[in-house]
Motif scaffolding. Structure first.
Motif, mmCIF file in Angstrom:
data_model
loop_
_atom_site.group_PDB
_atom_site.id
_atom_site.type_symbol
_atom_site.label_atom_id
_atom_site.label_comp_id
_atom_site.label_asym_id
_atom_site.label_seq_id
_atom_site.Cartn_x
_atom_site.Cartn_y
_atom_site.Cartn_z
ATOM 1 N N GLY A 109 -2.246 -5.280 -9.572
ATOM 2 C CA GLY A 109 -1.503 -5.813 -8.711
ATOM 3 C C GLY A 109 -0.140 -5.699 -8.494
ATOM 4 O O GLY A 109 0.741 -6.598 -8.249
ATOM 5 N N LEU A 110 0.373 -4.329 -8.396
ATOM 6 C CA LEU A 110 1.207 -4.111 -8.153
ATOM 7 C C LEU A 110 1.632 -3.252 -6.306
ATOM 8 O O LEU A 110 2.803 -3.046 -6.277
ATOM 9 C CB LEU A 110 2.527 -2.431 -9.009
ATOM 10 N N ARG A 111 0.130 -3.656 -6.171
ATOM 11 C CA ARG A 111 0.783 -2.914 -4.696
ATOM 12 C C ARG A 111 -0.542 -3.891 -4.205
ATOM 13 O O ARG A 111 -1.658 -4.409 -4.131
ATOM 14 C CB ARG A 111 -0.462 -1.604 -4.673
ATOM 15 N N THR A 112 -1.029 -4.224 -2.393
ATOM 16 C CA THR A 112 -1.623 -4.774 -2.402
ATOM 17 C C THR A 112 -2.174 -3.677 -1.216
ATOM 18 O O THR A 112 -2.708 -2.005 -1.754
ATOM 19 C CB THR A 112 -1.053 -5.275 -0.206
ATOM 20 N N GLY A 113 -4.088 -4.094 -1.559
ATOM 21 C CA GLY A 113 -5.173 -3.482 -1.376
ATOM 22 C C GLY A 113 -6.304 -4.076 -2.009
ATOM 23 O O GLY A 113 -5.884 -4.973 -2.500
ATOM 24 N N VAL A 114 -7.612 -3.744 -1.832
ATOM 25 C CA VAL A 114 -8.606 -4.236 -2.332
ATOM 26 C C VAL A 114 -8.862 -3.153 -3.862
ATOM 27 O O VAL A 114 -9.485 -2.458 -4.444
ATOM 28 C CB VAL A 114 -9.826 -3.895 -1.308
ATOM 29 N N PRO A 115 -9.243 -4.381 -4.841
ATOM 30 C CA PRO A 115 -9.569 -3.821 -6.025
ATOM 31 C C PRO A 115 -10.239 -3.440 -6.526
ATOM 32 O O PRO A 115 -11.547 -3.394 -5.167
ATOM 33 C CB PRO A 115 -9.702 -4.976 -7.269
ATOM 34 N N SER A 116 -10.794 -2.038 -6.746
ATOM 35 C CA SER A 116 -11.865 -1.611 -7.563
ATOM 36 C C SER A 116 -13.120 -2.710 -7.822
ATOM 37 O O SER A 116 -13.909 -2.667 -6.784
ATOM 38 C CB SER A 116 -12.087 -0.312 -8.701
ATOM 39 N N GLY A 117 -13.736 -3.756 -8.912
ATOM 40 C CA GLY A 117 -14.307 -4.694 -8.674
ATOM 41 C C GLY A 117 -14.070 -5.393 -7.603
ATOM 42 O O GLY A 117 -15.858 -5.273 -6.704
ATOM 43 N N GLU A 118 -13.774 -5.413 -6.126
ATOM 44 C CA GLU A 118 -13.667 -5.653 -5.088
ATOM 45 C C GLU A 118 -14.404 -5.013 -4.269
ATOM 46 O O GLU A 118 -15.735 -5.240 -3.351
ATOM 47 C CB GLU A 118 -12.208 -7.715 -4.654
ATOM 48 N N ALA A 119 -14.223 -3.962 -4.624
ATOM 49 C CA ALA A 119 -14.876 -2.903 -3.198
ATOM 50 C C ALA A 119 -16.072 -2.907 -3.878
ATOM 51 O O ALA A 119 -16.449 -2.605 -3.140
ATOM 52 C CB ALA A 119 -13.865 -2.014 -3.368
ATOM 53 N N ALA A 120 -15.990 -2.668 -4.700
ATOM 54 C CA ALA A 120 -17.670 -2.473 -5.519
ATOM 55 C C ALA A 120 -18.445 -3.592 -5.134
ATOM 56 O O ALA A 120 -19.934 -3.273 -4.814
ATOM 57 C CB ALA A 120 -17.411 -2.355 -7.048
ATOM 58 N N ARG A 121 -17.983 -4.885 -5.126
ATOM 59 C CA ARG A 121 -18.991 -5.954 -4.571
ATOM 60 C C ARG A 121 -19.123 -6.220 -3.602
ATOM 61 O O ARG A 121 -20.641 -6.779 -3.112
ATOM 62 C CB ARG A 121 -17.825 -7.182 -5.301
ATOM 63 N N ILE A 122 -18.665 -5.536 -2.619
ATOM 64 C CA ILE A 122 -18.490 -5.671 -0.765
ATOM 65 C C ILE A 122 -19.305 -5.079 -0.860
ATOM 66 O O ILE A 122 -20.247 -4.786 -0.016
ATOM 67 C CB ILE A 122 -17.096 -5.647 0.223
ATOM 68 N N LYS A 123 -19.214 -3.613 -1.644
ATOM 69 C CA LYS A 123 -20.375 -2.161 -0.868
ATOM 70 C C LYS A 123 -21.921 -2.807 -1.051
ATOM 71 O O LYS A 123 -23.112 -2.476 -0.605
ATOM 72 C CB LYS A 123 -19.520 -1.001 -1.811
ATOM 73 N N GLU A 124 -21.255 -3.995 -2.476
ATOM 74 C CA GLU A 124 -23.087 -4.000 -2.872
ATOM 75 C C GLU A 124 -23.355 -4.153 -2.104
ATOM 76 O O GLU A 124 -24.738 -4.891 -1.676
ATOM 77 C CB GLU A 124 -23.157 -4.814 -4.457
ATOM 78 N N LEU A 125 -22.557 -5.946 -1.323
ATOM 79 C CA LEU A 125 -23.005 -7.448 -0.625
ATOM 80 C C LEU A 125 -23.882 -6.428 0.579
ATOM 81 O O LEU A 125 -24.481 -6.707 1.460
ATOM 82 C CB LEU A 125 -22.014 -7.562 -0.605
ATOM 83 N N GLU A 126 -22.660 -5.673 1.301
ATOM 84 C CA GLU A 126 -22.861 -4.218 2.613
ATOM 85 C C GLU A 126 -24.391 -4.188 2.195
ATOM 86 O O GLU A 126 -25.591 -3.987 3.443
ATOM 87 C CB GLU A 126 -22.337 -3.744 2.354
ATOM 88 N N ARG A 127 -24.894 -3.462 1.016
ATOM 89 C CA ARG A 127 -26.623 -3.217 1.285
ATOM 90 C C ARG A 127 -26.847 -3.638 0.883
ATOM 91 O O ARG A 127 -28.380 -3.485 1.697
ATOM 92 C CB ARG A 127 -26.077 -1.606 -0.834
ATOM 93 N N GLU A 128 -26.785 -4.924 0.449
ATOM 94 C CA GLU A 128 -27.513 -6.024 0.268
ATOM 95 C C GLU A 128 -28.072 -6.793 1.377
ATOM 96 O O GLU A 128 -29.713 -7.153 2.433
ATOM 97 C CB GLU A 128 -27.553 -7.529 -0.048
#
Length: 95
Positions: free
Chosen positions: A44-63
């Motif tokens: 939370g020290l820098r703006t961006g997509v956290p690793s957990g959310e990035a993995a979930r987004i990738k999983e949802l895009e595949r689905e």
């Protein structure tokens, strides 16, 4: 990565931390910079997509891709059934 974050926490004004750690560890500077940035995002020290959310987004895009392919198959099947039913009822195929 922890070494860089720890040294930066001790002296936030020190701009040479990453370079020194790269030399000490003999790692690729861009790789270490990437890992440090991602750790800062995750903390939370820098703006961006956290690793957990990035993995979930990738999983949802595949689905979504799998669901779209399945839907295309069902649509094709429905069209074939409709065509076959029309032929069985004595209707000529549409051109």
């Amino acid at each position: 990565m922890r070494m860089v974050l720890g040294l930066r926490a001790q002296d936030p004004e020190d701009r040479g931390v990453l370079s020194r750690v790269v030399k000490q560890l003999g790692v690729n500077p861009e790789a270490l910079r990437h890992y440090v940035r991602q750790a800062e995002v995750d903390a939370g020290l820098r703006t961006g997509v956290p690793s957990g959310e990035a993995a979930r987004i990738k999983e949802l895009e595949r689905e979504v891709g799998e669901l779209r392919r399945a839907n295309d198959i069902l649509v094709q099947h429905r069209r074939l059934l409709a065509r076959d039913r029309g032929l069985a009822a004595g209707h000529p195929p549409a051109h």
